[in-house]
Write a protein that holds these residues in place. Structure first.
Motif, mmCIF file in Angstrom:
data_model
loop_
_atom_site.group_PDB
_atom_site.id
_atom_site.type_symbol
_atom_site.label_atom_id
_atom_site.label_comp_id
_atom_site.label_asym_id
_atom_site.label_seq_id
_atom_site.Cartn_x
_atom_site.Cartn_y
_atom_site.Cartn_z
ATOM 1 N N VAL A 157 0.842 -1.196 0.000
ATOM 2 C CA VAL A 157 0.000 0.000 0.000
ATOM 3 C C VAL A 157 0.877 1.246 0.000
ATOM 4 C CG1 VAL A 157 -1.625 1.355 1.377
ATOM 5 C CG2 VAL A 157 -2.011 -1.093 1.045
ATOM 6 N N LYS A 158 1.921 1.243 0.841
ATOM 7 C CA LYS A 158 2.826 2.395 0.891
ATOM 8 C C LYS A 158 3.565 2.567 -0.434
ATOM 9 C CE LYS A 158 3.579 2.339 5.851
ATOM 10 N NZ LYS A 158 4.533 2.126 6.931
ATOM 11 N N TYR A 159 4.041 1.457 -1.000
ATOM 12 C CA TYR A 159 4.745 1.515 -2.283
ATOM 13 C C TYR A 159 3.834 2.059 -3.375
ATOM 14 C CZ TYR A 159 6.609 0.043 -6.750
ATOM 15 O OH TYR A 159 7.025 0.037 -8.049
ATOM 16 N N ASP A 160 2.627 1.541 -3.453
ATOM 17 C CA ASP A 160 1.683 1.983 -4.469
ATOM 18 C C ASP A 160 1.380 3.479 -4.313
ATOM 19 O OD1 ASP A 160 1.598 -0.548 -5.561
ATOM 20 O OD2 ASP A 160 -0.331 -1.066 -4.618
ATOM 21 N N HIS A 161 1.222 3.923 -3.075
ATOM 22 C CA HIS A 161 0.932 5.332 -2.823
ATOM 23 C C HIS A 161 2.083 6.223 -3.286
ATOM 24 C CE1 HIS A 161 -0.770 8.842 -0.921
ATOM 25 N NE2 HIS A 161 0.373 9.042 -0.288
ATOM 26 N N VAL A 162 3.307 5.849 -2.927
ATOM 27 C CA VAL A 162 4.483 6.630 -3.319
ATOM 28 C C VAL A 162 4.678 6.561 -4.829
ATOM 29 C CG1 VAL A 162 7.014 6.748 -3.165
ATOM 30 C CG2 VAL A 162 5.637 6.413 -1.091
ATOM 31 N N HIS A 163 4.539 5.372 -5.388
ATOM 32 C CA HIS A 163 4.734 5.172 -6.828
ATOM 33 C C HIS A 163 3.717 5.986 -7.637
ATOM 34 C CE1 HIS A 163 6.022 3.264 -10.474
ATOM 35 N NE2 HIS A 163 4.798 2.802 -10.710
ATOM 36 N N ASN A 164 2.494 6.071 -7.158
ATOM 37 C CA ASN A 164 1.462 6.821 -7.869
ATOM 38 C C ASN A 164 1.678 8.330 -7.803
ATOM 39 O OD1 ASN A 164 0.110 4.540 -8.727
ATOM 40 N ND2 ASN A 164 -1.204 4.466 -6.924
ATOM 41 N N GLN A 165 2.459 8.803 -6.827
ATOM 42 C CA GLN A 165 2.740 10.233 -6.711
ATOM 43 C C GLN A 165 3.908 10.673 -7.578
ATOM 44 O OE1 GLN A 165 3.178 11.158 -2.568
ATOM 45 N NE2 GLN A 165 0.979 11.069 -2.210
ATOM 46 N N MET A 166 4.621 9.717 -8.154
ATOM 47 C CA MET A 166 5.784 10.056 -8.983
ATOM 48 C C MET A 166 5.371 10.474 -10.361
ATOM 49 S SD MET A 166 8.300 7.029 -7.841
ATOM 50 C CE MET A 166 9.849 7.722 -7.329
#
Length: 98
Positions: free
Chosen positions: A89-98
């Motif tokens: 969930v954290k990875y997806d959140h950070v990845h989607n903000q890039m």
């Protein structure tokens, strides 16, 4: 006894516990693959798997009515390693903000 409840009893008898968490309480049968109730696979015990009430509810909260093997395996993986789900969930959140 209805055909569906007979199917469920056979599935739960075969598995004898929740295939996700191993619980033997509040067992329910779940279709592995979504099928129309008029399809032959609807009452095929090979298209059934046993889940406890909690795992069954969690499955449908996550995936809705999208029944397939990948979703079951993902749920099993996340239950075996709960930190994986949190990290994803954290990875997806950070990845989607890039």
């Amino acid at each position: 006894m209805s055909y569906l409840s007979d199917w469920a009893e056979k599935v739960m008898h075969r598995d004898s516990k929740c295939v996700i968490c191993g619980s033997k309480n509040s067992l329910e049968a779940h279709h592995v693959f979504k099928v129309n109730k008029y399809d032959d696979a609807y009452l095929d015990i090979n298209n059934g798997i046993t889940l406890c009430k909690g795992c069954h509810e969690m499955y449908h909260e996550r995936y809705g009515l999208d029944c397939n093997l990948k979703n079951l395996l993902d749920l099993k993986r996340d239950m075996a390693n709960p930190s994986y789900a949190k990290l994803k969930v954290k990875y997806d959140h950070v990845h989607n903000q890039m």
